[in-house]
Design an enzyme around this catalytic site. Structure first.
Site, PDB file in Angstrom:
ATOM      1  N   CYS A 259      46.263  38.681  47.404  1.00  0.00           N
ATOM      2  CA  CYS A 259      46.083  39.154  48.774  1.00  0.00           C
ATOM      3  C   CYS A 259      47.373  39.043  49.591  1.00  0.00           C
ATOM      4  CB  CYS A 259      44.918  38.421  49.427  1.00  0.00           C
ATOM      5  SG  CYS A 259      44.240  39.276  50.864  1.00  0.00           S
ATOM      6  N   HIS A 344      40.430  39.819  45.188  1.00  0.00           N
ATOM      7  CA  HIS A 344      40.171  38.392  44.971  1.00  0.00           C
ATOM      8  C   HIS A 344      39.507  38.141  43.620  1.00  0.00           C
ATOM      9  CE1 HIS A 344      41.240  36.685  48.933  1.00  0.00           C
ATOM     10  NE2 HIS A 344      40.963  37.908  49.344  1.00  0.00           N
ATOM     11  N   GLU A 346      39.151  35.386  42.267  1.00  0.00           N
ATOM     12  CA  GLU A 346      38.445  34.094  42.341  1.00  0.00           C
ATOM     13  C   GLU A 346      37.134  34.212  43.095  1.00  0.00           C
ATOM     14  OE1 GLU A 346      39.626  34.425  46.444  1.00  0.00           O
ATOM     15  OE2 GLU A 346      40.552  35.049  44.577  1.00  0.00           O
TER      16      GLU A 346
END
Length: 369
Positions: A259, A344, A346
């Site tokens: 990001c 993302h 994660e």
């Protein structure tokens, strides 16, 4: 809160549009950048994502809070959203892990909320016009108040949010399971806890460093790899961090960015960024991995993007693109052992199909040990 006696509240947009709804969370008045997220679940993760610093977050899913809030699913120590807007919130959540309802959570963290407005109409305005500033207030917007409010709203800007969300001093996280197999320096621009958890699960001893940490300090730490976190705001505001990454490139340390970290490393390599019309926020963004010729559904939260053709072939190439608008979603570098993504991998409370990128980071560190 009794829905019948809730105080009337308003949202005033910078274009003069006014929405009338009801107040929940903390009462008061707040100005922020109004954005929307299309995620159907994971509202607690949204509220605790530091990338929303300075923003008034609108949930497009009509019912929020039905499974309550707990102390385990947070992505940071608190919440830095400026305001929170929903169509309807659940007063009596039902879940065995629930510790409190969303109204109590907002009050605890001094967040001003607004509900019972047409969030579909608000989302359409933002999609057609673009992200705009707004104010949540319990003051009835008569002609004089509205004129004064619009002057404040239109001059608002999110100023230097990264220093507000980064850690103040380095913090080490080690568990018996990882046995310090890989030593990772996580530079914190407003990181989500699950980035650290994904690294720990793969045997990493993680030390979280403030965003102001210098290249020499990182090099002296002698990490096996560097993790560049997500974070809020305009990436070009972070000139010190960009300079640090420019210096780190020459040290040839395996690096993985997510990001804001993705954007900052691109800027450090001479690329440019642009503000998107209304950004990508939610858990349903399609991203194509150009190397694999495969499209994944990803979780995203960003208002800026790296300009595709600003990546010089001398330093790297675009590796992922958004399947909707073709914006840059990833870069693989050839001038350093580094790769970055805009989405993302994660994601918690969202699609986890791209977690393989953490495995690639582990492999990259292994190759350079």
């Amino acid at each position: 809160m009794d829905f019948q006696t809730a105080k009337t509240a308003y949202l005033i947009l910078s274009d003069g549009t006014v929405f009338k709804g009801k107040s929940f969370g903390t009462e008061g008045e707040v100005i922020g950048e109004v954005v929307f997220t299309t995620a159907m679940t994971g509202y607690q993760e949204t509220l605790t994502d530091p990338s929303y610093c300075g923003q008034i977050v609108t949930q497009t899913f009509p019912l929020i809070g039905n499974y309550g809030v707990n102390s385990e699913d947070k992505e940071s120590s608190g919440s830095v959203v400026s305001g929170y807007i929903v169509r309807e919130y659940c007063k009596v959540p039902s879940n065995f892990r629930c510790e409190e309802d969303i109204d109590a959570y907002l009050k605890k963290h001094s967040i001003i909320g607004l509900y019972d407005i047409d969030t579909r109409r608000l989302t359409r305005i933002i999609r057609e016009t673009g992200v705009m500033n707004g104010m949540i207030t319990t003051h009835e917007p008569d002609e004089q108040f509205k004129a004064e409010a619009l002057q404040k709203i239109r001059t608002f800007r999110i100023e230097q949010p990264v220093p507000k969300v980064t850690v103040n001093v380095p913090s080490n996280y080690t568990t018996p399971e990882n046995s310090k197999k890989y030593k990772v320096a996580l530079i914190d621009y407003g990181y989500k806890y699950n980035i650290r958890r994904e690294l720990e699960k793969r045997g990493c001893d993680v030390t979280v460093f403030p965003s102001s940490t210098t290249a020499d300090e990182i090099a002296a730490f002698a990490p096996d790899g560097i993790m560049l976190s997500n974070g809020p705001g305009d990436p070009t505001d972070n000139k010190e961090s960009i300079s640090t990454l420019t210096n780190l490139i020459s040290k040839q340390i395996p690096t993985f960015g997510i990001c804001l970290g993705h954007q900052l490393l691109a800027l450090a390599n001479g690329a440019s960024t642009v503000k998107l019309k209304y950004g990508h926020r939610g858990g349903n963004q399609p991203v194509t991995d150009l190397d694999m010729d495969r499209t994944f559904i990803t979780s995203q939260n960003h208002g800026y993007a790296v300009v595709n053709d600003s990546i010089s072939s001398a330093v790297g190439r675009v590796s992922h693109i958004n399947a909707n608008d073709k914006t840059c979603e990833g870069v693989r570098y050839t001038n350093a052992p580094a790769f970055t993504v805009q989405f993302h991998p994660e994601a918690c409370g969202g699609p986890q199909d791209t977690a393989y990128l953490f495995d690639e980071f582990i492999q990259l560190m292994e190759e350079h040990k």
